[in-house]
Design an enzyme around this catalytic site. Structure first.
Site, PDB file in Angstrom:
ATOM      1  N   ASP A  64     -42.873  -8.578  20.868  1.00 57.48           N
ATOM      2  CA  ASP A  64     -41.664  -7.737  21.306  1.00 57.48           C
ATOM      3  C   ASP A  64     -40.750  -7.575  19.880  1.00 57.48           C
ATOM      4  O   ASP A  64     -40.159  -8.465  19.504  1.00 57.48           O
ATOM      5  CB  ASP A  64     -40.878  -8.146  22.506  1.00 57.48           C
ATOM      6  CG  ASP A  64     -39.772  -7.233  22.858  1.00 57.48           C
ATOM      7  OD1 ASP A  64     -39.347  -6.402  21.910  1.00 57.48           O
ATOM      8  OD2 ASP A  64     -39.410  -7.403  23.971  1.00 57.48           O
ATOM      9  N   VAL A  65     -40.663  -6.299  19.200  1.00 59.32           N
ATOM     10  CA  VAL A  65     -39.941  -6.288  18.006  1.00 59.32           C
ATOM     11  C   VAL A  65     -38.364  -6.510  18.226  1.00 59.32           C
ATOM     12  O   VAL A  65     -37.723  -6.944  17.239  1.00 59.32           O
ATOM     13  CB  VAL A  65     -40.031  -4.788  17.591  1.00 59.32           C
ATOM     14  CG1 VAL A  65     -39.257  -4.461  16.351  1.00 59.32           C
ATOM     15  CG2 VAL A  65     -41.526  -4.837  17.111  1.00 59.32           C
ATOM     16  N   TYR A 157     -29.221   6.307  20.276  1.00 59.82           N
ATOM     17  CA  TYR A 157     -30.438   6.423  19.416  1.00 59.82           C
ATOM     18  C   TYR A 157     -30.050   7.123  17.977  1.00 59.82           C
ATOM     19  O   TYR A 157     -30.708   6.838  16.912  1.00 59.82           O
ATOM     20  CB  TYR A 157     -31.638   7.583  20.479  1.00 59.82           C
ATOM     21  CG  TYR A 157     -32.735   7.621  19.506  1.00 59.82           C
ATOM     22  CD1 TYR A 157     -33.640   6.600  19.169  1.00 59.82           C
ATOM     23  CD2 TYR A 157     -33.099   8.938  18.839  1.00 59.82           C
ATOM     24  CE1 TYR A 157     -34.782   7.122  18.654  1.00 59.82           C
ATOM     25  CE2 TYR A 157     -34.346   9.194  18.534  1.00 59.82           C
ATOM     26  CZ  TYR A 157     -35.029   8.237  18.252  1.00 59.82           C
ATOM     27  OH  TYR A 157     -36.321   8.449  17.502  1.00 59.82           O
ATOM     28  N   THR A 192     -46.181  12.863  20.924  1.00 60.24           N
ATOM     29  CA  THR A 192     -46.313  11.320  20.925  1.00 60.24           C
ATOM     30  C   THR A 192     -45.962  11.178  22.384  1.00 60.24           C
ATOM     31  O   THR A 192     -45.683  11.721  23.159  1.00 60.24           O
ATOM     32  CB  THR A 192     -45.675  10.452  19.962  1.00 60.24           C
ATOM     33  OG1 THR A 192     -44.216  10.554  20.417  1.00 60.24           O
ATOM     34  CG2 THR A 192     -45.791  10.731  18.661  1.00 60.24           C
TER      35      THR A 192
END
Length: 258
Positions: A64-65, A157, A192
């Site tokens: 998990d980043v 974001y 994506t």
């Protein structure tokens, strides 16, 4: 297969789908040994299998980043297995959706734990490895057109991706004397899994494409080609650059206002 990355070892976060997976496949086509990471094993294994089926070299590490120890450990494990590290692509991201007034602190911070913290942890680890090797290296970070312009309902974001852009410039400044390059690729709308919702029906897709001068969304492969260039020795005198790959979306004020 080509040789633009022959004998290079590359690590790509978020490599199980979308831009990350396309980049892993493209790097392998050009001779790199590729390691990818992500939270789910199944898509990672599928990408690695596809690379190996075409004669390439690849491996994966489940991590998990947003977990500092896990992500840094995954990069070090890849460098150990590959014998070195030459390229890092910080591609993994996370986002929340909603108005600023209705966004709680936890949702706000969720935008940064993977996108910004992960990029920092990955970059720091790569710099330490490059230094220990006594070599240069290439880092390519993925931002977003949302990091260039304010985006309603995606304030967290947008802020996180803007941070990635300027963090990359700082990395380029610090690493240049040691032959370490850091650049940013800035996607527009790319087809994506993350954008599937906004492209789910013909009406929504047409509305999205109307805002893009080229009148179509991008493909993961088109982004992968840009990342490949910046990671390769062909970009040996390029560092601190921001390359928009967005069909002209960021260049055209009139189209954006239609």
């Amino acid at each position: 297969m080509g040789n633009r990355l022959q004998d290079k070892v590359a690590f790509i976060s978020g490599g199980g789908s979308g831009i990350g997976a396309a980049t892993a496949l493209r790097f392998a086509e050009e001779g790199a040994e590729v390691f990818i990471c992500g939270r789910r094993e199944e898509p990672l294994a599928a990408v690695v299998e596809a690379i190996r089926a075409h004669g390439g070299k690849a491996g994966y590490v489940v991590a998990d980043v947003s977990d500092e120890a896990a992500f840094s450990g995954a990069i070090r494990e890849a460098a150990r297995r590959g014998g070195r590290l030459d390229i890092l692509v910080n591609n993994a991201m996370a986002y929340s959706w909603g108005s600023i007034a209705d966004t709680d602190t936890e949702a706000w911070r969720s935008n940064f734990s993977t996108t910004v913290d992960g990029t920092f942890w990955g970059t720091r680890t790569a710099l330490q490895i490059f230094s220990a090797q006594g070599s240069g290296g290439a880092i390519v970070n993925l931002a977003s057109i949302c990091g260039l312009f304010g985006t309603a309902w995606m304030a967290g974001y947008s802020a996180a991706k803007a941070a990635v852009i300027n963090f990359t410039r700082a990395t380029a400044s610090e690493g240049a004397a040691a032959g370490i390059r850091a650049n940013v690729v800035i996607p527009g709308v790319v087809e994506t899994p993350a954008t599937a919702g906004m492209l789910s029906d013909d009406k929504t897709r047409a509305g999205t494409e109307k805002l893009i001068p080229m009148r179509r969304v991008g493909t993961p492969e088109e982004l992968a080609n840009a990342i490949l260039f910046l990671a390769s020795d062909e970009a040996s005198y390029i560092t601190g650059a921001c390359l928009s790959v967005d069909g002209g979306r960021a260049a055209d004020l009139i189209t954006a206002l239609e």
